[in-house]
Design a protein around this motif. Sequence first.
Motif, PDB file in Angstrom:
ATOM      1  N   MET A   8      54.406  50.775  97.536  1.00 45.44           N
ATOM      2  CA  MET A   8      54.483  51.351  96.205  1.00 45.44           C
ATOM      3  C   MET A   8      54.966  52.798  96.323  1.00 45.44           C
ATOM      4  N   VAL A   9      55.994  53.133  95.544  1.00 43.19           N
ATOM      5  CA  VAL A   9      56.584  54.471  95.589  1.00 43.19           C
ATOM      6  C   VAL A   9      56.425  55.137  94.230  1.00 43.19           C
ATOM      7  N   LEU A  10      56.006  56.397  94.233  1.00 44.75           N
ATOM      8  CA  LEU A  10      55.946  57.199  93.020  1.00 44.75           C
ATOM      9  C   LEU A  10      57.089  58.205  93.079  1.00 44.75           C
ATOM     10  N   VAL A  11      58.011  58.113  92.135  1.00 45.10           N
ATOM     11  CA  VAL A  11      59.194  58.965  92.114  1.00 45.10           C
ATOM     12  C   VAL A  11      59.057  59.983  90.985  1.00 45.10           C
ATOM     13  N   ILE A  12      59.142  61.259  91.323  1.00 43.07           N
ATOM     14  CA  ILE A  12      59.109  62.316  90.320  1.00 43.07           C
ATOM     15  C   ILE A  12      60.544  62.663  89.950  1.00 43.07           C
ATOM     16  N   ALA A  13      60.874  62.517  88.676  1.00 41.94           N
ATOM     17  CA  ALA A  13      62.249  62.749  88.234  1.00 41.94           C
ATOM     18  C   ALA A  13      62.267  63.010  86.737  1.00 41.94           C
ATOM     19  N   HIS A  14      63.449  63.394  86.241  1.00 39.77           N
ATOM     20  CA  HIS A  14      63.621  63.591  84.812  1.00 39.77           C
ATOM     21  C   HIS A  14      63.587  62.257  84.074  1.00 39.77           C
ATOM     22  N   ASP A  15      63.495  62.349  82.765  1.00 41.67           N
ATOM     23  CA  ASP A  15      63.573  61.164  81.925  1.00 41.67           C
ATOM     24  C   ASP A  15      64.904  60.446  82.151  1.00 41.67           C
ATOM     25  N   LEU A  16      64.906  59.140  81.985  1.00 38.93           N
ATOM     26  CA  LEU A  16      66.111  58.349  82.225  1.00 38.93           C
ATOM     27  C   LEU A  16      67.287  58.743  81.342  1.00 38.93           C
ATOM     28  N   SER A  17      66.998  59.374  80.215  1.00 40.39           N
ATOM     29  CA  SER A  17      68.067  59.757  79.297  1.00 40.39           C
ATOM     30  C   SER A  17      68.861  60.965  79.800  1.00 40.39           C
ATOM     31  N   VAL A  18      68.327  61.680  80.801  1.00 37.58           N
ATOM     32  CA  VAL A  18      69.008  62.862  81.331  1.00 37.58           C
ATOM     33  C   VAL A  18      70.136  62.423  82.252  1.00 37.58           C
ATOM     34  N   THR A  19      71.339  62.935  82.002  1.00 38.78           N
ATOM     35  CA  THR A  19      72.475  62.594  82.851  1.00 38.78           C
ATOM     36  C   THR A  19      72.490  63.485  84.082  1.00 38.78           C
ATOM     37  N   GLY A  20      73.116  62.993  85.143  1.00 44.23           N
ATOM     38  CA  GLY A  20      73.224  63.804  86.354  1.00 44.23           C
ATOM     39  C   GLY A  20      73.095  62.982  87.614  1.00 44.23           C
ATOM     40  N   GLY A  21      73.339  63.645  88.740  1.00 40.63           N
ATOM     41  CA  GLY A  21      73.373  62.969  90.024  1.00 40.63           C
ATOM     42  C   GLY A  21      72.048  62.387  90.466  1.00 40.63           C
ATOM     43  N   VAL A  22      70.947  63.076  90.162  1.00 42.27           N
ATOM     44  CA  VAL A  22      69.637  62.579  90.612  1.00 42.27           C
ATOM     45  C   VAL A  22      69.311  61.250  89.946  1.00 42.27           C
ATOM     46  N   ASN A  23      69.428  61.202  88.625  1.00 36.84           N
ATOM     47  CA  ASN A  23      69.122  59.952  87.927  1.00 36.84           C
ATOM     48  C   ASN A  23      70.092  58.848  88.314  1.00 36.84           C
ATOM     49  N   ASN A  24      71.348  59.201  88.552  1.00 38.42           N
ATOM     50  CA  ASN A  24      72.316  58.205  88.984  1.00 38.42           C
ATOM     51  C   ASN A  24      71.933  57.637  90.346  1.00 38.42           C
ATOM     52  N   PHE A  25      71.540  58.520  91.263  1.00 34.85           N
ATOM     53  CA  PHE A  25      71.098  58.114  92.598  1.00 34.85           C
ATOM     54  C   PHE A  25      69.889  57.188  92.514  1.00 34.85           C
ATOM     55  N   LEU A  26      68.899  57.598  91.712  1.00 40.86           N
ATOM     56  CA  LEU A  26      67.679  56.805  91.603  1.00 40.86           C
ATOM     57  C   LEU A  26      67.938  55.457  90.947  1.00 40.86           C
ATOM     58  N   ARG A  27      68.829  55.441  89.973  1.00 36.72           N
ATOM     59  CA  ARG A  27      69.152  54.179  89.307  1.00 36.72           C
ATOM     60  C   ARG A  27      69.807  53.194  90.283  1.00 36.72           C
ATOM     61  N   ILE A  28      70.743  53.676  91.078  1.00 34.59           N
ATOM     62  CA  ILE A  28      71.421  52.805  92.048  1.00 34.59           C
ATOM     63  C   ILE A  28      70.440  52.370  93.139  1.00 34.59           C
ATOM     64  N   MET A  29      69.625  53.313  93.628  1.00 30.69           N
ATOM     65  CA  MET A  29      68.665  52.990  94.669  1.00 30.69           C
ATOM     66  C   MET A  29      67.679  51.932  94.189  1.00 30.69           C
ATOM     67  N   ARG A  30      67.220  52.080  92.959  1.00 39.43           N
ATOM     68  CA  ARG A  30      66.251  51.111  92.430  1.00 39.43           C
ATOM     69  C   ARG A  30      66.879  49.732  92.306  1.00 39.43           C
ATOM     70  N   LYS A  31      68.153  49.693  91.910  1.00 43.20           N
ATOM     71  CA  LYS A  31      68.840  48.412  91.790  1.00 43.20           C
ATOM     72  C   LYS A  31      68.993  47.747  93.152  1.00 43.20           C
ATOM     73  N   ARG A  32      69.297  48.562  94.177  1.00 40.37           N
ATOM     74  CA  ARG A  32      69.480  48.010  95.524  1.00 40.37           C
ATOM     75  C   ARG A  32      68.165  47.526  96.132  1.00 40.37           C
ATOM     76  N   LEU A  33      67.069  48.188  95.768  1.00 38.38           N
ATOM     77  CA  LEU A  33      65.780  47.868  96.384  1.00 38.38           C
ATOM     78  C   LEU A  33      64.919  46.950  95.527  1.00 38.38           C
ATOM     79  N   ARG A  34      65.473  46.513  94.390  1.00 39.03           N
ATOM     80  CA  ARG A  34      64.704  45.645  93.496  1.00 39.03           C
ATOM     81  C   ARG A  34      64.259  44.378  94.233  1.00 39.03           C
ATOM     82  N   GLY A  35      62.991  44.059  94.099  1.00 38.24           N
ATOM     83  CA  GLY A  35      62.455  42.878  94.767  1.00 38.24           C
ATOM     84  C   GLY A  35      61.862  43.178  96.130  1.00 38.24           C
ATOM     85  N   ARG A  36      62.206  44.344  96.688  1.00 36.35           N
ATOM     86  CA  ARG A  36      61.681  44.714  97.997  1.00 36.35           C
ATOM     87  C   ARG A  36      60.667  45.853  97.919  1.00 36.35           C
TER      88      ARG A  36
END
Length: 229
Positions: free
Chosen positions: A1-29
């Motif tokens: 279980m991972v707790l990720v501290i980040a801005h709201d999903l509505s905020v644009t930028g590299g961090v949210n983009n990175f986290l969105r892609i990472m979460r998609k790649r790690l989904r199910g694992r």
Amino acid sequence: MVLVIAHDLSVTGGVNNFLRIMRKRLRGRTRATRFVNGRRKGEAGKLAILKRLVRDYARFCAVIRRGRFDILHLNPSLDLSSMPRELVFVWLARLLAPRTRILIFYRGWDWRAFEKITSSRWKRRLFVATQHRADRIFVLAESFADALTALDDKLPPIRLMSTMFEGEVLGPVLEQGIAREPRTMLFLSRFVAAKRGDSVIRAFADLRTRYPDARLVMAGDGPERAALE
């Protein structure tokens, strides 16, 4: 279980983009929970910011104590505004959940801020002590890793990590053959002042005097796009 501290999903930028892609790649694992931090919509004034900080820290204490997270993933920028507020979470996690492994990923780096930190004895000691509370530190460039190591060579392991981009979005551009053309550079970013796209253009103009066949492709969008064009 991972707790990720980040801005709201509505905020644009590299961090949210990175986290969105990472979460998609790690989904199910990996199971991940986002703890929303940072300025809220409509927030104005120092009092509102202070109240929000107090609420966020109190909420975080409750979440980290009952969550039993394996990893806490923070995404601060190394500057004098957001970093001090972000790194408080490191100390709270160490106090309330000592078994949780802490990962600090510095997503931005301000050399002037780093110089101010290192030139002040108490700021330097506090900064180094905070880094020692982490289990891993990630940075985006070797020069950042070298600076941290020079500050204290006994810091937790420091790793280089690149940011992520949407391959399926960039695919059509690559299919046009742009990436295979000689001396072609790609600047892929949000077009905001902090990304210094104007510096890229000036540097490229100098480069063209020596390499007339060089080509610059700038991909992205943002408030600075019209000025850059």
